[in-house]
Each structure stands twice: as structure tokens, then as C-alpha cells.
Design a protein around this motif. Structure first.
Motif, PDB file in Angstrom:
ATOM      1  N   ASP A  46     -15.106  -3.136  -6.277  1.00 56.69           N
ATOM      2  CA  ASP A  46     -14.082  -3.182  -7.541  1.00 56.69           C
ATOM      3  C   ASP A  46     -12.998  -2.164  -7.384  1.00 56.69           C
ATOM      4  N   ALA A  47     -13.579  -1.044  -7.339  1.00 59.05           N
ATOM      5  CA  ALA A  47     -12.732   0.349  -7.306  1.00 59.05           C
ATOM      6  C   ALA A  47     -11.857   0.240  -6.111  1.00 59.05           C
ATOM      7  N   TRP A  48     -12.597  -0.059  -4.838  1.00 64.27           N
ATOM      8  CA  TRP A  48     -11.859  -0.133  -3.616  1.00 64.27           C
ATOM      9  C   TRP A  48     -10.652  -1.096  -3.913  1.00 64.27           C
ATOM     10  N   ILE A  49     -10.917  -2.494  -3.999  1.00 64.63           N
ATOM     11  CA  ILE A  49      -9.868  -3.305  -4.082  1.00 64.63           C
ATOM     12  C   ILE A  49      -8.803  -3.024  -5.033  1.00 64.63           C
ATOM     13  N   ASN A  50      -9.398  -2.579  -6.347  1.00 64.56           N
ATOM     14  CA  ASN A  50      -8.390  -2.359  -7.529  1.00 64.56           C
ATOM     15  C   ASN A  50      -7.322  -1.149  -6.918  1.00 64.56           C
ATOM     16  N   THR A  51      -7.836  -0.376  -6.375  1.00 65.73           N
ATOM     17  CA  THR A  51      -7.053   0.876  -5.912  1.00 65.73           C
ATOM     18  C   THR A  51      -6.224   0.277  -4.817  1.00 65.73           C
ATOM     19  N   VAL A  52      -6.712  -0.197  -4.000  1.00 72.94           N
ATOM     20  CA  VAL A  52      -5.564  -0.747  -2.832  1.00 72.94           C
ATOM     21  C   VAL A  52      -4.471  -1.828  -3.600  1.00 72.94           C
ATOM     22  N   LYS A  53      -4.960  -2.573  -4.228  1.00 70.08           N
ATOM     23  CA  LYS A  53      -3.927  -3.473  -4.680  1.00 70.08           C
ATOM     24  C   LYS A  53      -2.906  -2.530  -5.584  1.00 70.08           C
ATOM     25  N   ALA A  54      -3.306  -1.567  -6.496  1.00 71.48           N
ATOM     26  CA  ALA A  54      -2.390  -0.643  -7.001  1.00 71.48           C
ATOM     27  C   ALA A  54      -1.376   0.140  -6.392  1.00 71.48           C
ATOM     28  N   THR A  55      -2.091   0.316  -5.226  1.00 72.79           N
ATOM     29  CA  THR A  55      -1.271   0.998  -3.963  1.00 72.79           C
ATOM     30  C   THR A  55      -0.306   0.352  -3.367  1.00 72.79           C
ATOM     31  N   MET A  56      -0.607  -0.798  -3.113  1.00 71.25           N
ATOM     32  CA  MET A  56       0.327  -1.709  -2.304  1.00 71.25           C
ATOM     33  C   MET A  56       1.336  -2.263  -3.479  1.00 71.25           C
ATOM     34  N   GLU A  57       1.136  -2.460  -4.772  1.00 69.00           N
ATOM     35  CA  GLU A  57       1.980  -2.913  -5.763  1.00 69.00           C
ATOM     36  C   GLU A  57       3.054  -1.874  -5.926  1.00 69.00           C
ATOM     37  N   ASN A  58       2.807  -0.475  -5.972  1.00 63.87           N
ATOM     38  CA  ASN A  58       3.698   0.603  -6.076  1.00 63.87           C
ATOM     39  C   ASN A  58       3.969   1.235  -4.764  1.00 63.87           C
ATOM     40  N   TRP A  59       3.970   0.543  -3.598  1.00 68.68           N
ATOM     41  CA  TRP A  59       4.396   1.164  -2.396  1.00 68.68           C
ATOM     42  C   TRP A  59       5.750   1.166  -2.320  1.00 68.68           C
ATOM     43  N   PRO A  60       6.438   2.256  -1.685  1.00 71.13           N
ATOM     44  CA  PRO A  60       7.960   2.353  -1.580  1.00 71.13           C
ATOM     45  C   PRO A  60       8.601   1.274  -0.829  1.00 71.13           C
TER      46      PRO A  60
END
Length: 149
Positions: A46-60
């Protein structure tokens, strides 16, 4: 003698522990994001996928998404739960095109993950399997400075 890790450390952010068994780091002046998991417990997945999702959603928007998923721990496997959660990333790949290097140990599990990853190739994020961080990083470096397509 200069080592690969010495070169990366000059341009790397500190390693951030997101959860026990999951870390997150940025390489090459924040252009490549690295997620490492050492367990496939539900909390870690959950931590992995949630972190990746947040990173992708905020990617420049002006840069391709460049990521490494370090799954080299002998305690990591492709569980049904991990696979289901990883599938949540597919729709984001269409909005955030880019490249992800999946770093695995040379094993039977790596072959299973490779088969799973092939189903995602058409989804926006191009995934490649590697057996070392150096290989994955060198591949991603070739995409730095390219425009998102």
C-alpha cells in the motif's frame, strides 16, 4: 577509482523511509524517482503503490516520468494483492507517459513479473526489466531531456 554509486550520490536526494520495508529517493537532480520495497506485506505494498501514484499525479508535465522500482529483495514476490494494487497504476500511465525500470534478482519470480509487465507496455509507461540498478539508471538517463509524448 570512481564508483557508480559515488556518481549518483552527488545528485541524489536522501533516502526517505516511507514505511518499514519501503523507501523512496530521487536521482540525477530529481529527474528519476526510485522506490524500493523489501517486503510484500499489505502495508508495504500500500505504501509503495500510494507513493508511486502520488508521484505520478504530481510529475511535471514537461518531462517524461522516469522511475525505478527496486524489487531485488529475496522477500519480494508477485502476490495477488501486489498485482491488483500495481494494476491501479495503469490508468495513470496514460496521463503521465514515461519509462520505468523494474530491477529484479535473476529468478523464477523475475520471469513471472516480466510476463505481468508485458501486459502494461501499451499503457503509457514503458516498462523494462533489469537485473541491476546501474542498468536501469543508464537506460533511464537516455530519456532525460526528451519531451513527453
Amino acid at each position: 577509482m570512481v564508483f557508480f554509486t559515488d556518481i549518483l550520490s552527488e545528485e541524489a536526494s536522501p533516502i526517505e523511509q516511507i514505511a518499514p520495508g519501503m523507501t523512496h529517493q530521487r536521482l540525477l537532480n530529481r529527474q528519476i524517482v526510485v522506490s524500493k520495497i523489501t517486503s510484500v506485506s499489505r502495508d508495504v505494498v500500500d505504501a509503495w503503490i500510494n507513493t508511486v501514484k502520488a508521484t505520478m499525479e504530481n510529475w511535471p508535465e514537461e518531462r517524461p516520468y522516469l522511475a525505478i522500482h527496486d524489487l531485488t529483495s529475496d522477500r519480494v514476490s508477485l502476490t495477488p494483492y501486489a498485482r491488483t494494487r500495481a494494476e491501479e497504476l495503469i490508468p495513470l500511465g496514460a496521463k503521465v507517459p514515461g519509462y520505468a525500470g523494474i530491477v529484479l534478482p535473476k529468478s523464477f519470480v523475475a520471469q513471472l513479473i516480466r510476463l505481468f509487465m508485458r501486459t502494461q507496455r501499451k499503457q503509457g509507461v514503458h516498462n523494462e526489466i533489469f537485473f541491476s540498478m546501474e542498468e536501469a539508471t543508464n537506460w533511464l538517463k537516455s530519456w532525460i531531456g526528451t519531451l513527453r509524448t
